[in-house]
Design a protein around this motif. Structure first.
Motif, short mmCIF file in Angstrom:
data_model
loop_
_atom_site.label_atom_id
_atom_site.label_comp_id
_atom_site.label_asym_id
_atom_site.label_seq_id
_atom_site.Cartn_x
_atom_site.Cartn_y
_atom_site.Cartn_z
N THR A 158 2.41 12.69 -9.29
CA THR A 158 1.18 11.90 -9.23
C THR A 158 -0.08 12.76 -9.21
O THR A 158 -0.11 13.86 -8.65
N SER A 212 -4.63 6.90 -8.83
CA SER A 212 -5.01 5.98 -7.75
C SER A 212 -5.57 4.70 -8.35
O SER A 212 -6.52 4.74 -9.14
N THR A 230 0.17 8.74 -1.14
CA THR A 230 1.06 9.83 -1.48
C THR A 230 0.26 11.09 -1.77
O THR A 230 -0.94 11.03 -2.09
N TYR A 273 -1.69 -1.42 -8.80
CA TYR A 273 -0.70 -1.68 -9.84
C TYR A 273 -0.21 -3.11 -9.67
O TYR A 273 0.32 -3.48 -8.62
N LEU A 314 -2.18 2.06 -4.76
CA LEU A 314 -1.71 3.44 -4.69
C LEU A 314 -2.90 4.38 -4.51
O LEU A 314 -3.86 4.32 -5.27
N THR A 315 -2.79 5.22 -3.50
CA THR A 315 -3.82 6.23 -3.25
C THR A 315 -3.15 7.60 -3.28
O THR A 315 -2.22 7.85 -2.52
N VAL A 364 6.38 8.56 -7.05
CA VAL A 364 6.36 7.28 -6.35
C VAL A 364 7.08 6.22 -7.17
O VAL A 364 7.12 6.30 -8.41
N ASN A 388 0.84 -1.19 0.00
CA ASN A 388 0.00 0.00 0.00
C ASN A 388 0.87 1.24 0.00
O ASN A 388 1.92 1.26 0.66
N LYS A 389 0.41 2.26 -0.73
CA LYS A 389 1.16 3.51 -0.76
C LYS A 389 0.17 4.66 -0.85
O LYS A 389 -0.67 4.71 -1.75
N THR A 415 0.24 -3.40 -5.72
CA THR A 415 0.46 -2.23 -4.86
C THR A 415 -0.76 -1.33 -5.01
O THR A 415 -1.07 -0.90 -6.12
N LEU A 473 7.29 1.97 -7.50
CA LEU A 473 6.71 0.69 -7.16
C LEU A 473 7.66 -0.40 -7.65
O LEU A 473 8.17 -0.33 -8.76
#
Lengths: 114, 113
Positions: free
Chosen positions: A82, A87, A13, A90, A111-112, A19, A10-11, A109, A21
């Motif tokens: 980003t 969001s 940002t 991935y 991504l938010t 970012v 989870n990420k 992953t 990944l």
């Protein structure tokens, strides 16, 4: 490892940040794919690496997206500046040469971008 | 790349056999047919692959008619845990542009008790 490993799982940002990944494919798998999956949607192809050949980047949505694969193994997907529409989950997958259609996926992953 | 068409969704009940059909009218001579399964919050998982006639494994069967313009994934006696999205893909197993792993929208199978 036994499977495809992706990090982080989870990420979160802030909008405008970059970012990275990471994807560790299965050892010996020369083919590596990156996909993006938005909530409730199908898989969107991003990029495909096969051995030492030039990658197929035809799915990258903009020049903010880039990917590298070092030494034919680990791959990094980088998203610069980003945006909220980035969001998604991935997903990375790898496959053995000669069995391209039988790919093994990582857990992804999430991504938010806030 | 051959385009595939499959139903957006299907409903079934536990214990029934489920058949999901995929159309691929412009399949090439060297193309194979592959099916994946995706559970919520997981990456897709390879289920089965075939070229012609019938292929069976411990999870499913794949039926391919002689003209290969369609294929049917058959799931025997489904359970609640078979609720997932099923994707049909067509491509050459030895590579090509985009690795031939292009996913459509898939078929969302909902199994009810």
């Amino acid at each position: 490892g036994a499977g495809v490993s992706q990090s982080p799982s989870n990420k979160v940002t802030e909008k405008g940040k970059d970012v990275e990944l990471r994807c560790d494919p299965i050892s010996g798998h020369t083919a590596l794919y990156w996909y993006r999956q938005s909530l409730g949607q199908g898989l969107e192809f991003l990029i495909y690496f096969q051995g030492n050949s030039a990658p197929d980047k035809s799915g990258l949505p903009s020049d903010r997206f880039s990917a590298e694969r070092t030494g034919g193994s680990v791959s990094t997907l980088t998203i610069q500046r980003t945006q909220q529409e980035d969001s998604a989950v991935y997903l990375c997958a790898s496959s053995h040469p000669g069995e391209i259609l039988e790919a093994f996926f990582g857990q992804g992953t999430r991504l938010t971008v806030v | 790349l051959a385009k595939t068409t499959q139903p957006i969704s299907m409903d079934s009940y536990e214990g029934q056999e489920v058949n999901i059909t995929c159309s691929h009218n412009n399949i090439a001579t060297n193309d194979y047919i592959t099916w994946y399964q995706q559970f919520p919050s997981q990456g897709p998982r390879f289920i089965i692959q075939g070229y012609k006639t019938k292929v069976t494994n411990e999870v499913a069967s794949l039926f391919i008619p002689a003209d290969r313009k369609s294929s049917t994934l058959s799931l025997p006696r489904v359970s609640l845990s078979d609720t997932a999205v099923y994707y049909c893909l067509v491509g050459y197993p030895y590579g090509g542009s985009q690795g031939n792993l292009i996913f459509g929208k898939g078929t969302k199978l909902s199994v009810k008790p």
